[in-house]
Design an enzyme around this catalytic site. Structure first.
Site, mmCIF file in Angstrom:
data_model
loop_
_atom_site.group_PDB
_atom_site.id
_atom_site.type_symbol
_atom_site.label_atom_id
_atom_site.label_comp_id
_atom_site.label_asym_id
_atom_site.label_seq_id
_atom_site.Cartn_x
_atom_site.Cartn_y
_atom_site.Cartn_z
ATOM 1 N N SER A 290 17.107 9.769 62.411
ATOM 2 C CA SER A 290 16.253 8.761 61.808
ATOM 3 C C SER A 290 16.270 8.879 60.281
ATOM 4 O O SER A 290 17.296 8.659 59.658
ATOM 5 C CB SER A 290 14.835 8.863 62.382
ATOM 6 O OG SER A 290 14.199 7.610 62.381
ATOM 7 N N LYS B 141 -7.260 -7.384 57.380
ATOM 8 C CA LYS B 141 -7.595 -6.163 56.650
ATOM 9 C C LYS B 141 -7.714 -4.958 57.577
ATOM 10 O O LYS B 141 -7.403 -3.823 57.172
ATOM 11 C CB LYS B 141 -8.915 -6.362 55.879
ATOM 12 C CG LYS B 141 -9.261 -5.205 54.959
ATOM 13 C CD LYS B 141 -8.165 -4.983 53.925
ATOM 14 C CE LYS B 141 -8.510 -3.832 52.996
ATOM 15 N NZ LYS B 141 -7.412 -3.541 52.054
#
Length: 298
Positions: A116, A168
């Site tokens: 990764s 949010k």
């Protein structure tokens, strides 16, 4: 006679003397182990180690820059033993390696795992050497978090959130994620995944189609990765060091040089304990709800 009259004072003086001798010994050992590029003569290969999860890029970038500017360092080996980590630091290190390859040759040596984010960094180098059993690949992006809504419902806790916009608190563990929120996060993950593919294609000079064929998140052994063109050679650290020396134009034996900071590991080990590490984990736990170049198995 003194010990009989003042047993406690004698004990304190003896303890202080032993501690002083121990401290001087540790400092001397640390100074001896902290030798860096100032302690050798002639041409050498700089070695930078990246171990564990990638959470910060500052120290690695400083070491790369230092070796890049040192005229006696003819090439650099990046030794990676990492399952990946945060996206930003991985991209910063990748960028610094790319800048360095314009001036000096850089070879990556893969250890037990370079997956990764670890592979993201590796593909910026001029060459990659992996062991046949190295775990690499895992070309992908993951975002994970735990939802506690059902648990909160059972114990009767009701979260109260005041926010400035509908997104949010996206990813909040106290409520179910809406479909539009999941689409938003998926688009971000997909976008970063495309950045990963682009970085490999450019760094490895590979056809993008070939990269995409290996970019479904699966891991590969070093042997499989070589067949797919993700690494260049099979070998160990010494092979990578020798190859870097040849690419750097060094005749004869290659002298490996490590950054000074990496040689203080003994002192850091003596000054650290399992308790402090445990406290660090409790007080500063890993934040799961973030984008990472990291296999889910690690």
């Amino acid at each position: 006679m003194f010990a009989r009259r003042h047993p406690y004072l004698f004990f304190l003086l003896t303890s202080f003397s032993i501690f002083t001798v121990f401290a001087i010994g540790v400092m001397g050992m640390a100074m001896w182990m902290s030798r860096s590029t100032d302690d050798y003569q002639g041409e050498a290969v700089g070695v930078i180690e990246i171990d564990g999860a990638i959470a910060s890029a500052r120290e690695t970038i400083e070491n790369i820059r230092h070796f890049r500017e040192d005229d006696d360092i003819k090439a650099i080996v990046i030794r990676i033993n990492s399952p990946g980590g945060a996206v930003g630091p991985s991209q910063e290190i990748y960028r610094e390696i790319r800048k360095t390859t314009e001036k000096k040759k850089v070879v990556v040596s893969m250890g037990a795992v370079a997956a990764s984010g670890g592979y993201y960094i590796a593909c910026a180098a001029d060459g990659i050497v992996a062991n046949p059993g190295t775990i690499t690949g895992s070309i992908g992006v993951i975002m994970a978090y735990t939802n506690f809504k059902q648990l909160l419902d059972k114990i009767g806790m009701v979260p109260v959130v005041i926010k400035s916009g509908p997104y949010k608190d996206t990813g909040s563990p106290t409520r179910q994620m809406r479909d539009d929120e999941q689409e938003l996060l998926q688009s971000i993950v997909s976008g970063i995944h495309q950045q990963f593919i682009t970085a490999i294609a450019e760094g490895r000079k590979m056809d993008r189609v070939l990269v995409e064929a290996s970019a479904d998140g699966r891991v590969f052994t070093g042997e499989d990765a070589k067949k797919r063109g993700l690494v260049d050679r099979l070998g160990n650290f010494e092979d990578a060091l020798e190859w870097a020396g040849m690419m750097g134009g060094i005749d004869g034996d290659v002298v490996p040089v490590y950054p000074r900071e990496k040689k203080l590991t003994l002192l850091r080990y003596l000054l650290s304990t399992s308790i402090t590490r445990l406290i660090s984990k409790v007080v500063y736990p890993d934040i799961e709800a973030q984008y990472r170049y990291l296999p889910e198995t690690f």
